[in-house]
Design a protein around this motif. Sequence first.
Motif, PDB file in Angstrom:
ATOM      1  N   LEU A  92       0.762  -1.350  -0.063  1.00  0.00           N
ATOM      2  CA  LEU A  92      -0.069  -0.045   0.094  1.00  0.00           C
ATOM      3  C   LEU A  92       0.682   1.365   0.088  1.00  0.00           C
ATOM      4  CD1 LEU A  92      -2.772  -0.977   2.523  1.00  0.00           C
ATOM      5  CD2 LEU A  92      -2.990  -0.884  -0.018  1.00  0.00           C
ATOM      6  N   MET A  93       1.884   1.138   0.650  1.00  0.00           N
ATOM      7  CA  MET A  93       2.880   2.327   0.714  1.00  0.00           C
ATOM      8  C   MET A  93       3.326   2.477  -0.715  1.00  0.00           C
ATOM      9  SD  MET A  93       4.940   2.032   4.366  1.00  0.00           S
ATOM     10  CE  MET A  93       6.235   1.497   3.698  1.00  0.00           C
ATOM     11  N   VAL A  94       3.593   1.585  -1.644  1.00  0.00           N
ATOM     12  CA  VAL A  94       4.197   1.576  -2.693  1.00  0.00           C
ATOM     13  C   VAL A  94       3.246   2.072  -3.548  1.00  0.00           C
ATOM     14  CG1 VAL A  94       5.196   0.241  -4.604  1.00  0.00           C
ATOM     15  CG2 VAL A  94       6.027  -0.617  -2.201  1.00  0.00           C
ATOM     16  N   SER A  95       2.137   1.514  -3.347  1.00  0.00           N
ATOM     17  CA  SER A  95       0.788   2.193  -4.293  1.00  0.00           C
ATOM     18  C   SER A  95       0.823   3.647  -4.108  1.00  0.00           C
ATOM     19  CB  SER A  95      -0.342   1.439  -3.970  1.00  0.00           C
ATOM     20  OG  SER A  95      -0.444   0.155  -4.598  1.00  0.00           O
ATOM     21  N   SER A  96       0.947   4.219  -3.087  1.00  0.00           N
ATOM     22  CA  SER A  96       0.604   5.510  -2.766  1.00  0.00           C
ATOM     23  C   SER A  96       1.887   6.492  -3.300  1.00  0.00           C
ATOM     24  CB  SER A  96       0.657   5.745  -1.019  1.00  0.00           C
ATOM     25  OG  SER A  96       1.796   5.396  -0.540  1.00  0.00           O
ATOM     26  N   VAL A  97       2.935   5.850  -3.336  1.00  0.00           N
ATOM     27  CA  VAL A  97       4.028   6.537  -3.966  1.00  0.00           C
ATOM     28  C   VAL A  97       3.839   6.453  -5.654  1.00  0.00           C
ATOM     29  CG1 VAL A  97       6.487   6.309  -4.817  1.00  0.00           C
ATOM     30  CG2 VAL A  97       5.840   5.757  -2.489  1.00  0.00           C
ATOM     31  N   ILE A  98       3.482   5.714  -6.216  1.00  0.00           N
ATOM     32  CA  ILE A  98       2.823   5.533  -7.533  1.00  0.00           C
ATOM     33  C   ILE A  98       1.713   6.560  -7.562  1.00  0.00           C
ATOM     34  CG2 ILE A  98       2.119   4.184  -9.433  1.00  0.00           C
ATOM     35  CD1 ILE A  98       3.045   1.596  -8.179  1.00  0.00           C
ATOM     36  N   ALA A  99       0.706   6.583  -6.709  1.00  0.00           N
ATOM     37  CA  ALA A  99      -0.338   7.583  -6.968  1.00  0.00           C
ATOM     38  C   ALA A  99      -0.108   9.090  -6.980  1.00  0.00           C
ATOM     39  CB  ALA A  99      -1.468   7.330  -5.744  1.00  0.00           C
ATOM     40  N   LEU A 100       1.129   9.262  -6.209  1.00  0.00           N
ATOM     41  CA  LEU A 100       1.712  10.790  -6.450  1.00  0.00           C
ATOM     42  C   LEU A 100       1.974  11.003  -7.784  1.00  0.00           C
ATOM     43  CD1 LEU A 100       4.528  10.789  -3.649  1.00  0.00           C
ATOM     44  CD2 LEU A 100       2.514  11.768  -3.511  1.00  0.00           C
ATOM     45  N   PHE A 101       2.271  10.160  -8.632  1.00  0.00           N
ATOM     46  CA  PHE A 101       2.914  10.326 -10.077  1.00  0.00           C
ATOM     47  C   PHE A 101       1.681  10.023 -11.219  1.00  0.00           C
ATOM     48  CE2 PHE A 101       6.585   9.704  -7.524  1.00  0.00           C
ATOM     49  CZ  PHE A 101       7.268  10.904  -7.747  1.00  0.00           C
ATOM     50  N   GLU A 102       0.259  10.047 -10.526  1.00  0.00           N
ATOM     51  CA  GLU A 102      -0.627   9.513 -11.438  1.00  0.00           C
ATOM     52  C   GLU A 102      -0.628  10.188 -12.788  1.00  0.00           C
ATOM     53  OE1 GLU A 102      -4.719   8.343 -10.682  1.00  0.00           O
ATOM     54  OE2 GLU A 102      -4.136   8.494  -8.660  1.00  0.00           O
ATOM     55  N   ALA A 103      -0.543  11.603 -12.544  1.00  0.00           N
ATOM     56  CA  ALA A 103      -0.593  12.642 -13.663  1.00  0.00           C
ATOM     57  C   ALA A 103       0.335  12.197 -14.688  1.00  0.00           C
ATOM     58  CB  ALA A 103      -0.533  14.119 -13.354  1.00  0.00           C
ATOM     59  N   THR A 104       1.639  12.023 -14.121  1.00  0.00           N
ATOM     60  CA  THR A 104       2.789  11.579 -15.315  1.00  0.00           C
ATOM     61  C   THR A 104       2.408  10.600 -15.788  1.00  0.00           C
ATOM     62  OG1 THR A 104       4.112  12.532 -13.237  1.00  0.00           O
ATOM     63  CG2 THR A 104       5.308  11.594 -15.265  1.00  0.00           C
ATOM     64  N   ILE A 105       1.879   9.386 -15.089  1.00  0.00           N
ATOM     65  CA  ILE A 105       1.796   8.227 -15.961  1.00  0.00           C
ATOM     66  C   ILE A 105       0.836   8.425 -16.931  1.00  0.00           C
ATOM     67  CG2 ILE A 105       0.862   5.920 -15.548  1.00  0.00           C
ATOM     68  CD1 ILE A 105       1.958   5.732 -12.744  1.00  0.00           C
ATOM     69  N   GLU A 106      -0.439   8.928 -16.749  1.00  0.00           N
ATOM     70  CA  GLU A 106      -1.408   9.282 -17.559  1.00  0.00           C
ATOM     71  C   GLU A 106      -0.725   9.876 -18.789  1.00  0.00           C
ATOM     72  OE1 GLU A 106      -4.408  11.262 -15.540  1.00  0.00           O
ATOM     73  OE2 GLU A 106      -5.995  10.533 -16.992  1.00  0.00           O
ATOM     74  N   GLN A 107       0.215  10.782 -18.788  1.00  0.00           N
ATOM     75  CA  GLN A 107       0.859  11.343 -19.846  1.00  0.00           C
ATOM     76  C   GLN A 107       1.583  10.319 -20.651  1.00  0.00           C
ATOM     77  OE1 GLN A 107       1.437  15.339 -17.597  1.00  0.00           O
ATOM     78  NE2 GLN A 107       1.341  15.975 -19.871  1.00  0.00           N
ATOM     79  N   ILE A 108       2.599   9.620 -19.913  1.00  0.00           N
ATOM     80  CA  ILE A 108       3.459   8.887 -20.662  1.00  0.00           C
ATOM     81  C   ILE A 108       3.156   7.222 -20.054  1.00  0.00           C
ATOM     82  CG2 ILE A 108       5.842   8.248 -20.955  1.00  0.00           C
ATOM     83  CD1 ILE A 108       6.127  11.096 -19.750  1.00  0.00           C
ATOM     84  N   VAL A 109       2.341   6.445 -20.696  1.00  0.00           N
ATOM     85  CA  VAL A 109       1.920   5.099 -20.037  1.00  0.00           C
ATOM     86  C   VAL A 109       3.056   4.262 -20.158  1.00  0.00           C
ATOM     87  CG1 VAL A 109       0.250   3.297 -20.458  1.00  0.00           C
ATOM     88  CG2 VAL A 109      -0.559   5.594 -20.677  1.00  0.00           C
ATOM     89  N   ALA A 110       4.180   4.530 -21.077  1.00  0.00           N
ATOM     90  CA  ALA A 110       5.306   3.666 -21.049  1.00  0.00           C
ATOM     91  C   ALA A 110       5.796   3.415 -19.612  1.00  0.00           C
ATOM     92  CB  ALA A 110       6.312   4.139 -22.003  1.00  0.00           C
ATOM     93  N   LEU A 111       5.545   4.543 -18.947  1.00  0.00           N
ATOM     94  CA  LEU A 111       6.218   4.436 -17.504  1.00  0.00           C
ATOM     95  C   LEU A 111       5.657   3.376 -16.632  1.00  0.00           C
ATOM     96  CD1 LEU A 111       6.493   8.102 -16.495  1.00  0.00           C
ATOM     97  CD2 LEU A 111       8.292   6.841 -17.409  1.00  0.00           C
ATOM     98  N   ALA A 112       4.273   3.194 -16.801  1.00  0.00           N
ATOM     99  CA  ALA A 112       3.718   2.064 -16.064  1.00  0.00           C
ATOM    100  C   ALA A 112       4.132   0.713 -16.515  1.00  0.00           C
ATOM    101  CB  ALA A 112       2.093   2.047 -16.294  1.00  0.00           C
ATOM    102  N   VAL A 113       4.430   0.443 -17.808  1.00  0.00           N
ATOM    103  CA  VAL A 113       4.983  -0.580 -18.535  1.00  0.00           C
ATOM    104  C   VAL A 113       6.266  -0.996 -17.878  1.00  0.00           C
ATOM    105  CG1 VAL A 113       5.556  -1.842 -20.558  1.00  0.00           C
ATOM    106  CG2 VAL A 113       3.808  -0.332 -20.541  1.00  0.00           C
ATOM    107  N   LEU A 114       7.092   0.175 -17.794  1.00  0.00           N
ATOM    108  CA  LEU A 114       8.659  -0.032 -17.219  1.00  0.00           C
ATOM    109  C   LEU A 114       8.694  -0.237 -15.809  1.00  0.00           C
ATOM    110  CD1 LEU A 114      10.087   2.022 -20.073  1.00  0.00           C
ATOM    111  CD2 LEU A 114      10.138  -0.337 -19.967  1.00  0.00           C
ATOM    112  N   MET A 115       8.073   0.502 -15.128  1.00  0.00           N
ATOM    113  CA  MET A 115       8.264   0.645 -13.729  1.00  0.00           C
ATOM    114  C   MET A 115       8.567  -0.894 -12.769  1.00  0.00           C
ATOM    115  SD  MET A 115       4.712   2.302 -12.262  1.00  0.00           S
ATOM    116  CE  MET A 115       3.466   1.217 -11.829  1.00  0.00           C
TER     117      MET A 115
END
Lengths: 479, 479
Positions: free
Chosen positions: B328-351
Motif C-alpha cells: 500500500l505504501m508503494v501504491s501511494s508512491v505511484i499515486a503521487l505520479f498518477e498525472a505523469t503516468i497518464e501522460q506517458i503510459v510507457a512508465l507504467a510498463v517499465l516501472m
Amino acid sequence: MRDEDDIRAPEADRQDGTGRQDGPRAEGGAMPSLYGVSDDLVRRAAGALDEGDAPAVRGLVAELHAADIADLLERLSGDERRSLVELLRDGFDPEILPHLAGNVRDQVIAQLGPRVLAEALSVLDSDDAIYLIEDLDDDIQAALLATVPPATRRALEESLAYPEYSAGRLMQRDLIAMPAFWTVGRAIDFLRETPDLPEEFYEIFVVDPRHKPIGAVPLARMLRHPRKVLLRDIMDRDVDAISASVDQEEVARLFRHYSLASAPVVDDQGRLIGVITFDDVVDVIQEEAEEDMALMAGVGSEVDVNAGLVRAVRQRMAWLGVNLGTALMVSSVIALFEATIEQIVALAVLMPIVASMGGNAGTQTLTVAVRALALKELTPSNAMRIVMRETGIGAINGLVFGIAVGVAAGLIFDPFIGAVLFCALFANMLTAGLSGMLIPLALDRLKVDPAVSAGVFLTAVTDIVGFFAFLGLAQLVLL
Amino acid sequence: MRDEDDIRAPEADRQDGTGRQDGPRAEGGAMPSLYGVSDDLVRRAAGALDEGDAPAVRGLVAELHAADIADLLERLSGDERRSLVELLRDGFDPEILPHLAGNVRDQVIAQLGPRVLAEALSVLDSDDAIYLIEDLDDDIQAALLATVPPATRRALEESLAYPEYSAGRLMQRDLIAMPAFWTVGRAIDFLRETPDLPEEFYEIFVVDPRHKPIGAVPLARMLRHPRKVLLRDIMDRDVDAISASVDQEEVARLFRHYSLASAPVVDDQGRLIGVITFDDVVDVIQEEAEEDMALMAGVGSEVDVNAGLVRAVRQRMAWLGVNLGTALMVSSVIALFEATIEQIVALAVLMPIVASMGGNAGTQTLTVAVRALALKELTPSNAMRIVMRETGIGAINGLVFGIAVGVAAGLIFDPFIGAVLFCALFANMLTAGLSGMLIPLALDRLKVDPAVSAGVFLTAVTDIVGFFAFLGLAQLVLL
C-alpha cells in the motif's frame, strides 16, 4: 604432575589471553561467545602484527586451537594475515588449513608454497587432505601429488577418483577393522599395542575375511564387556554400509535419521575402504542448508562474506539477468493493456499489490516445497495431499486479502475496480499456492535442483497471472 | 551363533521386507534411499492396515528401527495411522515418539493416552523426554509429571526450569564422571561392573571433588592406554564446559567449530549436571538453518508439510498482512505520479523492471548478511568492509543492467526514457546493496532477528526508492 589439577575449575585454563572466553562465567560484553577468538584478541594480534612484535604475536596464538587460529587469520586484514602466516611458517600446523574459508585458504596456501602443502597432505587425515586439494586445477594438483610419499599419494588419488560431493570424498581412510572371532580382550590389546592408529574413532568395524563389514561395536559397548566376550556376540548387525559413490546429502540424511556417530564406506565389491564420522556430516548439513538458501536467493551456491568480489558479482549477475528476462515478459503483459491504463490510471497504482501478494504467497509455498523435497518429506505418496493443502492455503489467504483490499479499493476508487481487484488477488494467490508446489515438483522430476530455478519460474507465473488477471478483467469490466 | 555370520554381506539382513533398501546395491528406482521406509513398504503396510490384517502389519514393522516406524506413521493416512498405533499399543516402543513430527506426535500421544506417555518418560533419555513434554500446556504437563516416578520427575522438572532452546533443555542427564586419580583399569572395571549406565557415550568426564569438570577422556584414548595409567595423565584439559542457560545455537556453533562428539553441561556453580552429544546438535543445526530460511520466506518459524492447516494459514497471513502494508505504501508512491503516468503510459510498463531488479539485488545481499550474522562471521571488526563490498556489488550490477536496459528502452521508446531508466536502476540497485546490509545490521543491533523482519523493510525500501526514482525523474526530465 601437579596435585592441584584435581581442584582446578575448567575455566582456569582460559584466563590467560588465549582468546577463548569462558562460557559459563562470561558476564560482561554484549555477545559472550563459547568459542572462537574474541574481538579483543583480534585487536591485540593485529596491533602486535602492525608493530612487528613477533614474541607478542607468538604468545597470543601459542595456546589457540587450530580452528581458532584459522578464525583469527580470517578476521585479520590482508597485510596482517600475510605477516602472521610468515611468523607461523616454521612448524605451521597443517590442521589450520581445513578450517580456513575458501579464498583465505587459497591465499595462505599460495603464500606457504607447495612444499608446506605437500607436508600437510601427509600429516592430515585423508578426508581433510582431499578437502584441501580437490578444488585445485588439475595440473597444480598433479604437481603437488607428485611430491607426497607414494602411499599417501595412492590413497588420495583413489579418493579423488570418486565424484565430487560423494561419500568417497568425505570418508577418512584410516579406520579400525577386526574379525568377528576376536574377543574384547584381544581387541583392546590390539588397540593398546598398535602404533599409528587414528586418533579419534567411535566404533570398531567387524569385517569378514573378504573385508566386507558385517557389524560394528561402539566403543562404549566394548568397554562395558568382559575380555572374553566375542565381538560377534556384541556387534550391531544392521550396519549402514555406504557406497563410496553415494551423494553426501544422502549420507547426511542417513546419519541424521539414525543418529549415527560413524558409518563404514564400501567400494563396488562391498569391501570396507573408509569411514565417515559425524563431524564430516555436520559440515555437510550446514552447507546443504546454506546452499538451498543461497540458491533460492540467487546468490550462487555459497553465501560467503569472504568470497572474491569478481566471483560474487558474476554469480549474482547471472541470476539478475534471468530476473531481467522475466521482468521484460511482465512488462510486455502490461504493454498489452497500455490503452486501458491510459484511461484508468488507478490500475497502474493498484497493480503492484496484486503482483506482490501473489509473489509472497508463492514464495512461502515454494520454501516449504524445496525443504520438503530436500529432506525427502515430499514423496509420490503424499505429493497430491500437500499440493491440495498448499493450494488451499493460497486460496484461503487470497479470499481474506482479496475481500479486505477489494472492499477498500471499492470505497476509495470505484466498486467495479474493487471487484476486479478482489478477483485478481484471489486468482493470483490460489495460482501462487498451486504453482509454488507444482513448479518445484516438476523440476525435481526433471532432475533439476528446484532451489536454483523454481523462484524464477514462480515469480514469472505470479507476476504474469497477476497483471493479466487484473488488467484483463479491468478491460472487460470497466471499459 | 551361526558360523556363516563371518561371511555374510552387510546387506543380507535387509532383503526381508524391512523396508530398508540396501544403499550400495540399489540400482532400480529413481531415488535409491539409504535409509527410511520405501514407498513399497508404505503401500504394503497401508494395504494390510486397510484389510485389518494384523499379523501382516506386525511382520512388516517387526524389524524396523524406531526412526523408521516414525517415518511410516507420518506417511500413512490419518485412519491407517490410528489403526497402526492401536496395533502397536501393547509394548509401544517409546523411542518412536521423539522421531515423530510435531502434529503427528500430538495425535499419536493423544491416542495412546497419558499412561503410555508417562511410561515413555521414565524409559527415554532425559533429553528425549523433555523434548516430548516441553511444548505441552502447563496443566497437562503437571498432571503428567505427577504420574512418573519421583526421581524421573525431579530430573525432568530441573531441566524444564532452564529456558527453552537452552543447553539445559538439550542435555542428557545420565553421564559418566570419574575422579582424576582413577587409573584406566579402574575406570574399565567400573564400566564393566556398573549396571544402568547410559547406552551411548563417547567420552568419560573427569571431575574434581566438587563435581566440577576438569577434563575429558575420549573412549578411543581410554582403550589405547595400559590399565595402570592415571586418567589425569591422558585427559584433555581444555574441556568446553557449557553453562545450562546458554542458547542452543551457541552450543551448535561450539560443537561445529571444534568438531566435538560431546561436551559437559554445568550449573551456576560450575558443577557437572549433564552432557550434550553431537546428535542433539545435528538436529539443532538443521532446525536453525531451516528456521532462518522459513523466517525469510515468511512461512513462520517452521517449514513443515505436516503442520496443521489452520496454524499454517495464520502464520503466513501475518506475513502477507505486513507485505500488504508495504504494498500500500508503494501504491501511494505511484499515486503521487498518477498525472505523469497518464501522460506517458510507457512508465507504467517499465516501472516493474526497476522495482523487481532492486528487490532481487537486495535479497541477494540480505541472504548473505543474515547467514553471516547467524554464523557470527559478520562482526563489528569487519562490518564496514562487508557493507562497502555489498554496496559495490550492487553498484556494479546496477551499472551493467542499467546501461543494458536503458539503451534498449532508449531505442524502443525514447532516449530520455532510457536515461531515466538507467539512473533509476543504478540508484535502486546501489540502494539495494547498501540497505540489504544496513537493515539486518541495525535489526541485529536492536536484538531483533534479522531473518524475520529484514525482508519486509528491504522490499519496502527497494520498491519505494525504485518507483520514486523512476517516476520522479521521469516527471522532472520528461514533462
